[in-house]
Design an enzyme around this catalytic site. Structure first.
Site, PDB file in Angstrom:
ATOM      1  N   CYS A  82      26.218  21.996  20.680  1.00 27.93           N
ATOM      2  CA  CYS A  82      26.685  22.567  19.418  1.00 27.93           C
ATOM      3  C   CYS A  82      25.737  22.169  18.275  1.00 27.93           C
ATOM      4  CB  CYS A  82      28.130  22.189  19.150  1.00 27.93           C
ATOM      5  SG  CYS A  82      28.895  23.228  17.861  1.00 27.93           S
ATOM      6  N   HIS A 198      30.330  24.800  23.697  1.00 25.39           N
ATOM      7  CA  HIS A 198      30.807  23.494  24.155  1.00 25.39           C
ATOM      8  C   HIS A 198      31.066  23.548  25.661  1.00 25.39           C
ATOM      9  CE1 HIS A 198      31.499  21.377  20.309  1.00 25.39           C
ATOM     10  NE2 HIS A 198      31.679  22.599  19.821  1.00 25.39           N
ATOM     11  N   GLU A 200      31.839  21.141  27.550  1.00 26.77           N
ATOM     12  CA  GLU A 200      32.941  20.234  27.866  1.00 26.77           C
ATOM     13  C   GLU A 200      34.301  20.857  27.597  1.00 26.77           C
ATOM     14  OE1 GLU A 200      32.297  19.477  23.469  1.00 26.77           O
ATOM     15  OE2 GLU A 200      31.146  20.145  25.201  1.00 26.77           O
TER      16      GLU A 200
END
Length: 217
Positions: A82, A198, A200
């Site tokens: 990001c 992202h 994750e």
């Protein structure tokens, strides 16, 4: 032995989310601001959220810009996420308010280019979107082309003009996405990789991207 990964804690980013996601790849993960650990790890993850200028100031204060530069110069893998991707570029331009001039902040300068506000009907770009990786991408190996990734951002790199200019040195592999206009969604450049989305927070598709990165360590 599992690869040793450091999630660099410089005061910005979803540290624990990144840690948990990296641990699911089987890596040995540490969250720390210690520069020696960040330099010595097999892989370094640089997360980031919020404003470009604030992230860059915090990164410099923690010595992160020098750590990234030393790792890349030595061929040691780094993954930006990001705003952790955005600060790898030459500069970011942020809008202070409608009556003030835009503010330019110098980035790490690992790649040429400017992080700018997206030209789209709705900003921020928040939610799930597809990406278009280039042929030969290692980050997206085995990822279905229809998979979607989770984005939260108002700024991005809208133009990419950088090629190696050498037959012996491979040009970076650039992945694109679109929200109102095309923007850079990921870059793979030797030891330096980054994603605007992202991973994750991107379910199985994001987990595969992280596992692919760990496999290169």
């Amino acid at each position: 032995m599992p690869s040793r990964v450091v999630v660099f804690d410089y005061g910005s980013g979803n540290l624990r989310s990144a840690q948990r996601a990296m641990e699911r790849t089987g890596a040995d993960v540490t969250v720390t601001s210690d520069p020696h650990a960040a330099l010595d790890a097999d892989g370094l993850v640089v997360p980031g959220v919020g404003a470009f200028s604030a992230c860059m100031a915090s990164l410099r204060a923690a010595g992160g810009d020098r750590i990234i530069g030393r790792r890349v110069a030595g061929g040691r893998p780094v993954l930006g996420i990001c705003v952790g991707m955005q600060v790898l570029f030459e500069r970011g331009i942020e809008q202070a308010d409608v009556q003030a001039e835009d503010r330019a902040t110098e980035g790490c300068g690992e790649w040429p280019g400017t992080v700018e506000r997206l030209h789209a009907p709705v900003v921020p770009h928040m939610g799930w979107n597809t990406v278009a990786p280039p042929e030969g991408s290692r980050l997206f190996s085995g990822v279905d082309p229809e998979e979607r990734f989770y984005f939260v951002h108002s700024y991005a790199v809208r133009h990419w003009d950088f090629t190696s200019g050498s037959e012996r040195i491979r040009s970076p592999r650039v992945t694109w996405s679109e929200h109102g206009e095309p923007f850079v969604a990921a870059v793979e450049n030797g030891p330096l990789s980054a994603t605007q989305f992202h991973p994750e927070k991107s379910g199985d598709a994001g987990a595969r991207v992280l596992a692919n990165w760990v496999a290169t360590l």
